[in-house]
Scaffold this motif. Structure first.
Motif, mmCIF file in Angstrom:
data_model
loop_
_atom_site.group_PDB
_atom_site.id
_atom_site.type_symbol
_atom_site.label_atom_id
_atom_site.label_comp_id
_atom_site.label_asym_id
_atom_site.label_seq_id
_atom_site.Cartn_x
_atom_site.Cartn_y
_atom_site.Cartn_z
ATOM 1 N N SER A 125 -27.940 -39.211 34.156
ATOM 2 C CA SER A 125 -28.768 -38.272 33.395
ATOM 3 C C SER A 125 -29.287 -37.141 34.275
ATOM 4 O O SER A 125 -29.621 -36.061 33.772
ATOM 5 C CB SER A 125 -29.944 -39.001 32.741
ATOM 6 O OG SER A 125 -30.750 -39.642 33.718
ATOM 7 N N ASP A 126 -29.364 -37.363 35.596
ATOM 8 C CA ASP A 126 -29.826 -36.317 36.517
ATOM 9 C C ASP A 126 -28.700 -35.382 36.944
ATOM 10 O O ASP A 126 -28.947 -34.259 37.370
ATOM 11 C CB ASP A 126 -30.418 -36.950 37.789
ATOM 12 C CG ASP A 126 -31.571 -37.887 37.494
ATOM 13 O OD1 ASP A 126 -32.414 -37.524 36.658
ATOM 14 O OD2 ASP A 126 -31.625 -38.977 38.098
ATOM 15 N N MET A 127 -27.464 -35.854 36.870
ATOM 16 C CA MET A 127 -26.324 -35.081 37.351
ATOM 17 C C MET A 127 -25.925 -34.000 36.346
ATOM 18 O O MET A 127 -26.155 -34.149 35.143
ATOM 19 C CB MET A 127 -25.133 -36.008 37.614
ATOM 20 C CG MET A 127 -25.358 -36.985 38.758
ATOM 21 S SD MET A 127 -24.113 -38.314 38.829
ATOM 22 C CE MET A 127 -22.609 -37.358 39.112
ATOM 23 N N GLU A 128 -25.320 -32.937 36.855
ATOM 24 C CA GLU A 128 -24.789 -31.900 35.979
ATOM 25 C C GLU A 128 -23.502 -32.412 35.327
ATOM 26 O O GLU A 128 -22.790 -33.253 35.892
ATOM 27 C CB GLU A 128 -24.491 -30.628 36.771
ATOM 28 C CG GLU A 128 -25.716 -29.970 37.389
ATOM 29 C CD GLU A 128 -26.716 -29.490 36.342
ATOM 30 O OE1 GLU A 128 -26.273 -29.084 35.249
ATOM 31 O OE2 GLU A 128 -27.923 -29.527 36.623
ATOM 32 N N ALA A 129 -23.202 -31.901 34.131
ATOM 33 C CA ALA A 129 -21.999 -32.342 33.418
ATOM 34 C C ALA A 129 -20.738 -32.072 34.239
ATOM 35 O O ALA A 129 -19.784 -32.857 34.208
ATOM 36 C CB ALA A 129 -21.910 -31.652 32.058
ATOM 37 N N THR A 130 -20.739 -30.979 35.023
ATOM 38 C CA THR A 130 -19.577 -30.675 35.862
ATOM 39 C C THR A 130 -19.391 -31.730 36.946
ATOM 40 O O THR A 130 -18.262 -32.023 37.357
ATOM 41 C CB THR A 130 -19.726 -29.291 36.518
ATOM 42 O OG1 THR A 130 -21.010 -29.206 37.165
ATOM 43 C CG2 THR A 130 -19.614 -28.187 35.483
ATOM 44 N N GLU A 131 -20.507 -32.316 37.413
ATOM 45 C CA GLU A 131 -20.430 -33.385 38.411
ATOM 46 C C GLU A 131 -19.939 -34.684 37.767
ATOM 47 O O GLU A 131 -19.142 -35.418 38.361
ATOM 48 C CB GLU A 131 -21.797 -33.600 39.060
ATOM 49 C CG GLU A 131 -22.313 -32.412 39.848
ATOM 50 C CD GLU A 131 -23.736 -32.605 40.341
ATOM 51 O OE1 GLU A 131 -24.001 -32.278 41.509
ATOM 52 O OE2 GLU A 131 -24.585 -33.090 39.558
ATOM 53 N N ILE A 132 -20.415 -34.974 36.563
ATOM 54 C CA ILE A 132 -19.985 -36.185 35.861
ATOM 55 C C ILE A 132 -18.506 -36.093 35.508
ATOM 56 O O ILE A 132 -17.791 -37.096 35.498
ATOM 57 C CB ILE A 132 -20.834 -36.404 34.591
ATOM 58 C CG1 ILE A 132 -22.317 -36.521 34.954
ATOM 59 C CG2 ILE A 132 -20.386 -37.660 33.842
ATOM 60 C CD1 ILE A 132 -23.247 -36.604 33.754
ATOM 61 N N LYS A 133 -18.034 -34.876 35.248
ATOM 62 C CA LYS A 133 -16.616 -34.686 34.936
ATOM 63 C C LYS A 133 -15.737 -35.157 36.092
ATOM 64 O O LYS A 133 -14.644 -35.691 35.898
ATOM 65 C CB LYS A 133 -16.358 -33.215 34.612
ATOM 66 C CG LYS A 133 -15.014 -32.960 33.923
ATOM 67 C CD LYS A 133 -13.952 -32.545 34.921
ATOM 68 C CE LYS A 133 -12.637 -32.195 34.260
ATOM 69 N NZ LYS A 133 -11.568 -31.846 35.235
ATOM 70 N N LYS A 134 -16.210 -34.986 37.330
ATOM 71 C CA LYS A 134 -15.468 -35.469 38.494
ATOM 72 C C LYS A 134 -15.399 -36.995 38.501
ATOM 73 O O LYS A 134 -14.428 -37.577 38.991
ATOM 74 C CB LYS A 134 -16.111 -34.946 39.779
ATOM 75 C CG LYS A 134 -16.039 -33.431 39.937
ATOM 76 C CD LYS A 134 -16.776 -32.954 41.178
ATOM 77 C CE LYS A 134 -16.756 -31.434 41.273
ATOM 78 N NZ LYS A 134 -17.550 -30.940 42.435
ATOM 79 N N VAL A 135 -16.425 -37.638 37.967
ATOM 80 C CA VAL A 135 -16.416 -39.096 37.822
ATOM 81 C C VAL A 135 -15.339 -39.499 36.812
ATOM 82 O O VAL A 135 -14.572 -40.440 37.038
ATOM 83 C CB VAL A 135 -17.797 -39.625 37.377
ATOM 84 C CG1 VAL A 135 -17.751 -41.128 37.165
ATOM 85 C CG2 VAL A 135 -18.870 -39.265 38.400
#
Length: 308
Positions: A125-135
């Motif tokens: 929830s703290d991460m940016e969506a662009t960072e989660i996309k890398k996940v």
């Protein structure tokens, strides 16, 4: 049993009843009247989480030494490695045990850990969506790589968030268990979805999602590609399921646009959970997708369960 109220019309919002879990083919008990009880439970303020961005004692932070003596690289976004304390081993010998009702058989597999971010103080929830996309990118890569192995029949991708859910480290991370057999719950979902597809030539979850989108009573958040909702057959408080609008069976079939949509819906849903009780909300979440045993599963519709 007293049947004196048999002339009263059944109301699904008031009266005890069973609901059918379409994915598992099982009935669950629902008692809606219990939710009307007055709340007299404990109320408290939660302590502010003040974890540092980097923890020199954390075995998941970049540059730190893990229990097996290996040093983590200075990874800038995501990082995956074979679990140092794996629940499954690839080299387990074949064998079985039987003594009357006591039965067991060997299980091979590979367990990996995925760090979502180099920062120790973040959650999804703290991460940016662009960072989660890398996940999501890494999940896809691992599903395809592990699923291609001849001895792997299923790739479980999941996250246990919070110490109350059994997570031994607060650093944002999840796990992958790739194993030689299909676990019980996905096996039941395979049977239900394939039977529905054979009969209707449509995805079970596509037809179910269409009903939910029409009713609009259990939807939590949605975007162009995904919908997060409370399933009609939910058992656990605050249980949700993320369903893609498009029918596809596994992460190998997700598009780039859908990856961004997936990242966005996970950030939205985890943020909703955090706001619920003004705390970093603990949960177990898992992606359910088609087995990798070499068979075709046209009825499989990828989805993700959240059990807070």
């Amino acid at each position: 049993m007293n049947h004196s109220n048999s002339n009263i019309s059944f109301d699904i919002t008031e009266h005890s009843h069973r609901r059918f879990n379409q994915l598992l083919g099982e009935w669950v008990l629902v008692s809606p009247h219990r939710s009307k009880r007055p709340w007299q439970g404990q109320q408290e303020t939660t302590e502010k989480d003040t974890r540092p961005q980097y923890d020199p004692t954390c075995y998941l932070c970049p540059g730190n030494v893990r229990a097996n003596g290996e040093t983590n690289p200075q990874y800038p976004s995501t990082f995956v490695f074979t679990n140092d304390f794996a629940a499954l081993q690839a080299e387990s010998p074949s064998g079985s045990f039987a003594k009357g009702m006591l039965q067991a058989e060997s299980e091979r597999g590979i367990c990996k850990v995925i760090c979502f971010s180099p920062r120790h103080d973040l959650t999804l929830s703290d991460m940016e969506a662009t960072e989660i996309k890398k996940v999501v990118d890494l999940w896809q890569e691992q599903y395809q790589e592990l699923g291609a192995m001849e001895e792997i029949s299923y790739v479980q991708i999941f996250e246990n968030k919070g110490s109350v859910m059994g997570s031994s480290n607060p650093h944002p991370h999840g796990q992958i268990w790739a194993q030689s057999s299909v676990p019980g719950e996905p096996a039941k979902e395979t049977e239900q979805q394939e039977a529905y597809f054979q009969q209707n030539n449509r995805s079970l979850l596509s037809d179910y999602l269409a009903i939910e989108l029409e009713e609009k009573t259990r939807i939590v958040v949605e975007n162009e590609h995904f919908v997060a909702l409370v399933p009609f057959w939910a058992v656990w408080p605050f249980e949700t399921i993320i369903i893609p609008r498009r029918h596809f069976g596994h992460l190998g079939q997700i598009t780039e646009d859908e990856k961004f949509g997936y990242a966005g819906i996970m950030k939205q849903l985890s943020s909703v959970y955090d706001r619920l009780f003004n705390t970093s909300f603990p949960y177990s979440a898992g992606i359910h997708q088609a087995p990798t045993d070499g068979k075709d599963y046209p009825g499989w519709h990828l989805h993700m369960h959240f059990y807070p």
